[in-house]
Design a protein around this motif. Sequence first.
Motif, PDB file in Angstrom:
ATOM      1  N   LYS A  76       0.823  -1.211   0.000  1.00  0.00           N
ATOM      2  CA  LYS A  76       0.000   0.000   0.000  1.00  0.00           C
ATOM      3  C   LYS A  76       0.858   1.262   0.000  1.00  0.00           C
ATOM      4  N   THR A  77       2.019   1.177   0.602  1.00  0.00           N
ATOM      5  CA  THR A  77       2.917   2.328   0.659  1.00  0.00           C
ATOM      6  C   THR A  77       3.657   2.523  -0.653  1.00  0.00           C
ATOM      7  N   LYS A  78       4.174   1.437  -1.224  1.00  0.00           N
ATOM      8  CA  LYS A  78       5.003   1.497  -2.432  1.00  0.00           C
ATOM      9  C   LYS A  78       4.711   0.276  -3.293  1.00  0.00           C
ATOM     10  N   PRO A  79       3.620   0.310  -4.080  1.00  0.00           N
ATOM     11  CA  PRO A  79       3.216  -0.880  -4.852  1.00  0.00           C
ATOM     12  C   PRO A  79       4.311  -1.469  -5.735  1.00  0.00           C
ATOM     13  N   SER A  80       5.193  -0.649  -6.246  1.00  0.00           N
ATOM     14  CA  SER A  80       6.214  -1.158  -7.168  1.00  0.00           C
ATOM     15  C   SER A  80       7.283  -2.004  -6.481  1.00  0.00           C
TER      16      SER A  80
END
Length: 190
Positions: A76-80
Amino acid sequence: MVMKFFMSQSRSLLLPTHRFTEVVEEVEKLGFDPTTMNYLLAVNSLGMTSKSLWERKSGVFRSFGMSEDQILSALKTKPSYILSSENKIRKVMGFFVNELKISPLVISKAPGLILLSLEKTIVPRCSVLQLLMSKGVLDGDFNLVPALRITHKKFEEKYVSKYQNVIPEVVEAHRGKIQFRGFPFELKLD
């Protein structure tokens, strides 16, 4: 925003319709806000990661002590971050958890760390910081995570250029020519 994103990340548009629908449903189920860029990044990241690959990558994170909630929180914070290869995840997590003693919770709050190059960024920066600590420039209140997250230019200004006249070895450490041997004391990690 949506058009610009899909123009640069068009691979997710090439998914078969049923897979694209599955991905969108999964992203919505995970609670992403559809009005944010992270929603689009999640669609792209999960669209490029099959369910079996997601499970294998999640398994690597779990093997280092990361909980399912932490894995999803990081998504959720950094999908990649989930686009990193299993091998890269294993190497970076191994270094963070085993060498630097960073807890999986800290990593789940800063998942962009997984995207950094171990050889080109993480280890050279740790070598610079180790050198500065051994010379008494940095102390135990120093927080490692922000030093790893800042841009190359900012890191160079703050930790290399600033000290290169008094501690010339800092340039060699930044170039990866001085081996990282661990920090001389426990660091603040939040």
